[in-house]
Design an enzyme around this catalytic site. Structure first.
Site, PDB file in Angstrom:
ATOM      1  N   SER A 162       0.878  -1.185   0.000  1.00 14.33           N
ATOM      2  CA  SER A 162       0.000   0.000   0.000  1.00 14.33           C
ATOM      3  C   SER A 162       0.903   1.219   0.000  1.00 14.33           C
ATOM      4  O   SER A 162       2.054   1.140   0.459  1.00 14.33           O
ATOM      5  CB  SER A 162      -0.871   0.017   1.256  1.00 14.33           C
ATOM      6  OG  SER A 162      -1.417   1.314   1.462  1.00 14.33           O
TER       7      SER A 162
ATOM      8  N   TYR B 117      -1.496  -0.451  10.545  1.00 14.77           N
ATOM      9  CA  TYR B 117      -1.711  -0.807   9.130  1.00 14.77           C
ATOM     10  C   TYR B 117      -0.519  -0.339   8.303  1.00 14.77           C
ATOM     11  O   TYR B 117       0.045  -1.111   7.513  1.00 14.77           O
ATOM     12  CB  TYR B 117      -3.019  -0.187   8.618  1.00 14.77           C
ATOM     13  CG  TYR B 117      -3.283  -0.502   7.160  1.00 14.77           C
ATOM     14  CD1 TYR B 117      -3.370  -1.819   6.723  1.00 14.77           C
ATOM     15  CD2 TYR B 117      -3.428   0.512   6.219  1.00 14.77           C
ATOM     16  CE1 TYR B 117      -3.588  -2.127   5.384  1.00 14.77           C
ATOM     17  CE2 TYR B 117      -3.659   0.220   4.880  1.00 14.77           C
ATOM     18  CZ  TYR B 117      -3.728  -1.093   4.468  1.00 14.77           C
ATOM     19  OH  TYR B 117      -3.944  -1.395   3.149  1.00 14.77           O
TER      20      TYR B 117
END
Ligand code: NAP
Length: 268
Positions: A141, A154
């Site tokens: 990501s 995350y």
């Protein structure tokens, strides 16, 4: 049906990015093994793909955050010599800050996003190398490089994915293992609802369709890219970031503290 290009095992294939990878890899001639928890949704993806492409699609339900299920998938990767592509895609995120998030949920996130991805890579790689190579596609990501954007755990889990991919490529890239790490920006999937904010709440100019995201990532794979950032308009920005990292690398270890950290005995 045309000859197979080898089997692709895709985690998190019941929806979103993983389901589109499944479709695209089948169209490219791969048979598939689709992994996720929700059997009904996996079956629906499998049926659609088989009808469209005629490829063989196997469904494997597993909760990759559970050790026993994870070991089962590892065993498939170790024993099925037809598997030539591993797409480590299953993952989830969060938008809450540290004080607003539950540490057990954060641990599950690390288990799925980092531990499962690592174990599956370990299960796949030695056999693939002995068969002459293989491809690992890790879905990271953009938060891997900008962890301030969403929940910190995350971001940290995706920084792990990027670092592991860099190391894997360094160790095995020239020995036949193809490694690609994809760093998507905001992509219109269920991810956002699960993370705690509907995708509709984001500025729409930030959000890519899942089809565009996966097609761009596969274009990057075809071009031999290691890091693919589908939305990055100017690839030179990433090259400059890498050059800065390389410039640091020769200066990070030494027998003496840097001059700015040396104190006189009077100040100790
Ligand atoms: P998604 O639609 O929510 O897909 C997540 C997939 O992972 C689903 O197939 C889900 O299936 C599976 N999964 C979740 N927990 C699992 C578990 N414990 N065991 C096995 N499978 C599990 O979201 P997505 O956007 O496609 O996400 C795919 C990947 O892209 C994730 O790694 C995410 O971090 C990354 N990513 C997404 C975005 C974005 O904006 N969407 C941006 C950057 C990176 P089941 O529920 O059936 O298990």
């Amino acid at each position: 049906m045309s000859a197979t290009s080898g089997t692709a095992l895709i985690t998190g294939a019941s929806s979103g990015i993983g389901a589109v990878y499944a479709d695209r890899l089948a169209r490219r001639g791969h048979d598939l093994i689709l992994v996720a928890r929700n059997r009904e949704r996996l079956n629906a993806v499998a049926e659609r793909i088989t009808t469209r492409t005629g490829r063989s699609v196997e469904v494997l339900t597993a909760d990759l955050a559970q050790a026993e299920d994870l070991r089962r998938v590892e065993q498939v990767l170790r024993s099925n010599a037809d598997i030539s592509v591993l797409v480590n895609n299953a993952g989830f995120g969060a938008v809450a800050t540290l004080v607003d998030s539950d540490v057990d949920a954060m641990e599950s996130m690390i288990t799925l996003n980092a531990t499962a991805l690592t174990r599956l890579t370990y299960a796949f790689t030695p056999g693939a190398m002995s068969r002459g190579g293989g491809t690992v596609i890790n879905i990271g990501s953009i938060v891997a490089v900008v962890p301030e954007l969403l929940n910190g755990v995350y971001g940290a889990s995706k920084a792990f994915v990027l670092a592991l991919s860099q190391s894997l490529r360094h160790e095995l890239g020239e020995k036949g293992l193809r490694v690609q790490v994809v760093l998507p920006g905001a992509t219109a999937t269920d991810f956002w609802e699960i993370a705690g904010t509907p995708v509709e709440n984001l500025p729409q100019e930030w959000v890519m369709t899942v089809d565009d995201m996966v097609d761009a990532a596969l274009a990057g794979l075809d071009d031999g890219e290691f890091v693919t950032i589908p939305a990055l308009p100017d690839a030179e920005l990433w090259d400059a970031y890498q050059a800065a990292r390389q410039a640091l690398s020769g200066n990070l270890s030494g027998s003496q503290p840097a001059a700015r950290y040396r104190r006189t005995s009077a100040t100790r």
